[in-house]
Design a protein around this motif. Structure first.
Motif, mmCIF file in Angstrom:
data_model
loop_
_atom_site.group_PDB
_atom_site.id
_atom_site.type_symbol
_atom_site.label_atom_id
_atom_site.label_comp_id
_atom_site.label_asym_id
_atom_site.label_seq_id
_atom_site.Cartn_x
_atom_site.Cartn_y
_atom_site.Cartn_z
ATOM 1 N N GLU A 1 -2.326 5.937 0.635
ATOM 2 C CA GLU A 1 -3.453 5.061 0.945
ATOM 3 C C GLU A 1 -3.448 4.679 2.416
ATOM 4 O OE1 GLU A 1 -6.824 2.700 0.864
ATOM 5 O OE2 GLU A 1 -6.169 4.316 -0.456
ATOM 6 N N ARG B 1 -4.796 7.598 4.299
ATOM 7 C CA ARG B 1 -6.248 7.707 4.141
ATOM 8 C C ARG B 1 -6.958 6.739 5.082
ATOM 9 N NH1 ARG B 1 -10.249 5.294 2.298
ATOM 10 N NH2 ARG B 1 -9.177 3.546 1.337
ATOM 11 N N LEU C 1 0.835 -1.195 0.000
ATOM 12 C CA LEU C 1 0.000 0.000 0.000
ATOM 13 C C LEU C 1 0.873 1.248 0.000
ATOM 14 C CD1 LEU C 1 -2.727 -0.974 2.642
ATOM 15 C CD2 LEU C 1 -3.037 -0.750 0.167
#
Length: 155
Positions: free
Chosen positions: A30, A33, A26
């Motif tokens: 991301e 987030r 990832l």
């Protein structure tokens, strides 16, 4: 546990660790987030977790059967007197050994091995001339990998 490790293992830290265990590829954006941090804050958290040894590496998981290793087995190994140190060295040098753990009880080691065939397994077992070996072939694996999502729970 050190104070810095405790600070890093707050709810946000555990959320980062869960996400990384599920998918270590990832992006920092991301990850941020998912846990409510900026990408630079995620980079800093992960770097500190690496420096403190909480995160020790990132690995690729392979389908061993697609690579020609159709049999996974566990070997319980008890060394004969005077062979303990040599056995450890031998286990480390065998490419078939995926994992090896020194254990308590009547065995000295438990090794997880991957081999191409029963004949390959037999030849591996035959290399343990100064040890007592019990071999267990894996039929299926209901749990192959578990995500650690929190610290130890005490009763």
């Amino acid at each position: 546990m050190s104070l810095e490790i405790e600070r890093l293992l707050d709810d946000t830290g555990w959320a980062l660790l869960r996400s990384l265990q599920d998918d270590a590829r990832l992006s920092y954006s991301e990850l941020g987030r998912r846990v409510g941090l900026s990408a630079p804050a995620v980079v800093d958290r992960i770097r500190r977790m690496e420096e403190l040894g909480i995160i020790t590496g990132y690995r690729v998981e392979l389908d061993l059967s697609k690579l020609g290793y159709s049999i996974i087995a566990f070997m319980r190994i008890e060394s004969f007197p005077g062979e303990f140190a040599r056995l450890s060295d031998r286990l480390q040098s065998m490419p078939e050994v995926l994992e090896c753990h020194r254990v308590t009880g009547s065995d000295d080691y438990i090794a997880k091995v991957a081999v191409a065939s029963v004949a390959h397994l037999e030849s591996l077992i035959d290399r343990f001339t100064n040890s007592q070996v019990t071999t267990l072939i894996v039929l299926s694996s209901p749990v192959t990998r578990r995500t650690i999502d929190h610290g130890p729970r005490h009763p």
